[in-house]
Design an enzyme around this catalytic site. Structure first.
Site, PDB file in Angstrom:
ATOM      1  N   ASP A  41      -2.782 -33.445 -18.910  1.00 44.98           N
ATOM      2  CA  ASP A  41      -4.042 -33.914 -18.324  1.00 44.98           C
ATOM      3  C   ASP A  41      -3.989 -35.365 -17.854  1.00 44.98           C
ATOM      4  OD1 ASP A  41      -4.995 -31.421 -18.974  1.00 44.98           O
ATOM      5  OD2 ASP A  41      -6.034 -32.083 -20.783  1.00 44.98           O
ATOM      6  N   LYS A  55      13.658 -34.831 -20.942  1.00 44.88           N
ATOM      7  CA  LYS A  55      12.794 -33.981 -21.758  1.00 44.88           C
ATOM      8  C   LYS A  55      11.426 -34.662 -21.799  1.00 44.88           C
ATOM      9  CE  LYS A  55      17.145 -34.150 -23.857  1.00 44.88           C
ATOM     10  NZ  LYS A  55      17.885 -33.178 -23.130  1.00 44.88           N
TER      11      LYS A  55
END
Length: 477
Positions: A402, A397
């Site tokens: 960015d 998970k």
């Protein structure tokens, strides 16, 4: 005539009971309209079975006594403060502010972390740290198996306890039932390890009337000497995961942290431990926090669960998506979103963000497998890139933003993690650590098959009907 009268009375009683349950459904807080409608339909069409199903699975409650005890524990825990300077870019401030509103933890600077190579390397690192522990070792796992890796940790705890190190080990009563009911559990206790089973089931016939039996502690927490902590998706088990071996290997990602962030995981562990065991860990939390590293990064623990603010975990995921300016990469084994998360993911792609999500090609849950694929068409239409991992059950998970921000932990993108499970995650801001996580995600993609709009459009009608039908009952789960 008497039989007819009795039959009418039974029907009237059933109608009144149906009406009472429907009123309760309408009055329950924090239930989205789709869920209310779904449960009303079930109760109306299947009066007896529907009412029974709602009593067992319709409400999110771990039981009044447990809630009261947990609240008392949390109220008595000492507050911790962020002593390390947390330097965060302005565009990410709101994301960390949201995280603080969930668990009360401020982002704390001065942390170090490394992404561990694989499941076996993770267990080996934990064992090495336990063997080097001087003061205490705290572990909490949802699933802890008495297999090779599970026994490695057991033996390390026994060795630590023999050295005089205080060892506390907690495992979920359902997920770790094979270990808790084995001789290994008693061996640990006899060796001086303090053990506890989280959210005990007790009598399975009585338990549903005291709180939902399937509300579980899904957290994976390791804290050693208040300065080392681990966070990720891995349970304490071999990657072959013998309880579900046909899906193996289970592919996980775990980070080993050093620094002040360990204290925040310590608080989560203490709250879970003290809500089950009559032992005050407040003194431990009043000690001076770990010294921050001068070149460390800011991080923050996000702890969620059925007694934390409703919708906290989906809020975190959605805020992360909207914080992205260039790229979002996600891996999750279970995707059954609420409407707002699905819209947020599509919106992220629509606004030009390079958005990628990686699922396992084969899922251990046929319900989740079918339901998640019902969302593929909308995601692909929005421009989300979907990959299905074929090298085992991708259990990691992770979310990277960015190339700067990482969210890693135990929470899935499904309603169980949102509403039913206790979860723990760490949000961090560091390009170097995020680059390592991003590289791991690219390795997952390299081991995956891309899913195209054309392939989904070509699915036969019966398959589409199956996916959508299963997804329709998603609000009931």
């Amino acid at each position: 005539m008497t039989i007819l009268f009795h039959y009418s009375l039974v029907n009237l009683a059933l109608m009144l009971l149906d009406l009472a349950v429907i009123v309760r459904i309408m009055l329950r807080p924090h239930r989205d309209p789709a869920s209310r409608i779904a449960w009303i339909v079930v109760v109306t069409l299947l009066p007896v079975l529907g009412i029974l199903a709602y009593l067992l699975f319709g409400e999110v409650s771990i039981g009044r006594r447990r809630v009261e005890r947990l609240r008392a524990v949390l109220a008595g825990l000492p507050k911790i403060h962020a002593d390390g300077a947390a330097v965060i870019l302005e565009r990410q401030e709101n994301l960390f502010r949201l995280g603080q509103s969930i668990s009360g933890f401020q982002p704390v600077g001065g942390n170090k972390a490394r992404l561990l190579a694989d499941s076996n390397a993770t267990i080996d690192a934990m064992v090495a740290d336990i063997d080097a522990a001087k003061d205490h070792v705290h572990l909490l796992f949802y699933i802890w198996l008495p297999d090779n890796n599970g026994r490695k940790v057991i033996e390390a705890l026994k060795r630590a306890a023999a050295r005089g190190v205080t060892c506390r080990a907690m495992a979920d009563d359902l997920g770790s039932r094979s270990l808790i009911r084995s001789a290994h559990w008693q061996d640990m206790r006899q060796a001086g390890v303090r053990v506890a089973n989280g959210l005990p089931i007790g009598n399975p016939l009585v338990r549903p009337f005291m709180g939902r039996i399937d509300l579980r502690n899904h957290r994976k927490i390791v804290v050693i000497d208040d300065r080392i902590t681990y966070c990720g998706s891995q349970n304490c088990a071999d990657p072959e995961f013998l309880v579900k071996a046909k899906y193996a290997p289970w592919v996980d990602a775990v980070m080993r942290f050093e620094g002040p962030i360990a204290r925040q995981n310590q608080v989560l562990f203490a709250s879970d431990w003290m809500s089950r065991i009559d032992e005050d860990l407040g003194e431990l939390l009043r000690r001076p926090p770990p010294v921050p590293a001068s070149d460390g990064f800011p991080a923050q623990v996000i702890g969620t669960g059925p007694t934390v603010r409703f919708s906290a975990m989906p809020e975190m995921f959605e805020a992360a998506l909207f914080a992205a300016r260039r790229e979002v990469v996600i891996s999750t084994p279970y995707y059954v979103p609420d409407e707002t998360l699905q819209i947020a993911l599509c919106t992220t792609a629509y606004r030009g963000i390079d958005t990628t999500i990686i699922f396992p090609a084969r899922n251990d849950s046929w319900i989740v497998s079918a339901a998640s694929r019902s969302y593929y068409a909308s995601l692909l239409e929005a421009g989300v890139k979907i990959h299905e991992y074929v090298g085992g059950l991708l259990h990691t998970k992770s979310l990277t933003i960015d190339g700067e921000v990482t969210l890693i932990g135990s929470a899935n993108m499904d309603r169980r993690s949102f509403d039913l499970n206790y979860e723990n995650n760490i949000l961090l801001f560091d390009p170097t650590v995020t680059a390592a996580m991003r590289q791991r995600q690219m390795e997952y993609i390299a081991g995956s098959k891309p899913v195209s709009k054309e392939a989904v459009a070509a699915w036969p009608i019966y398959r589409q009907l199956w996916h959508n039908s299963v997804a329709t009952v998603g609000p009931l789960l």
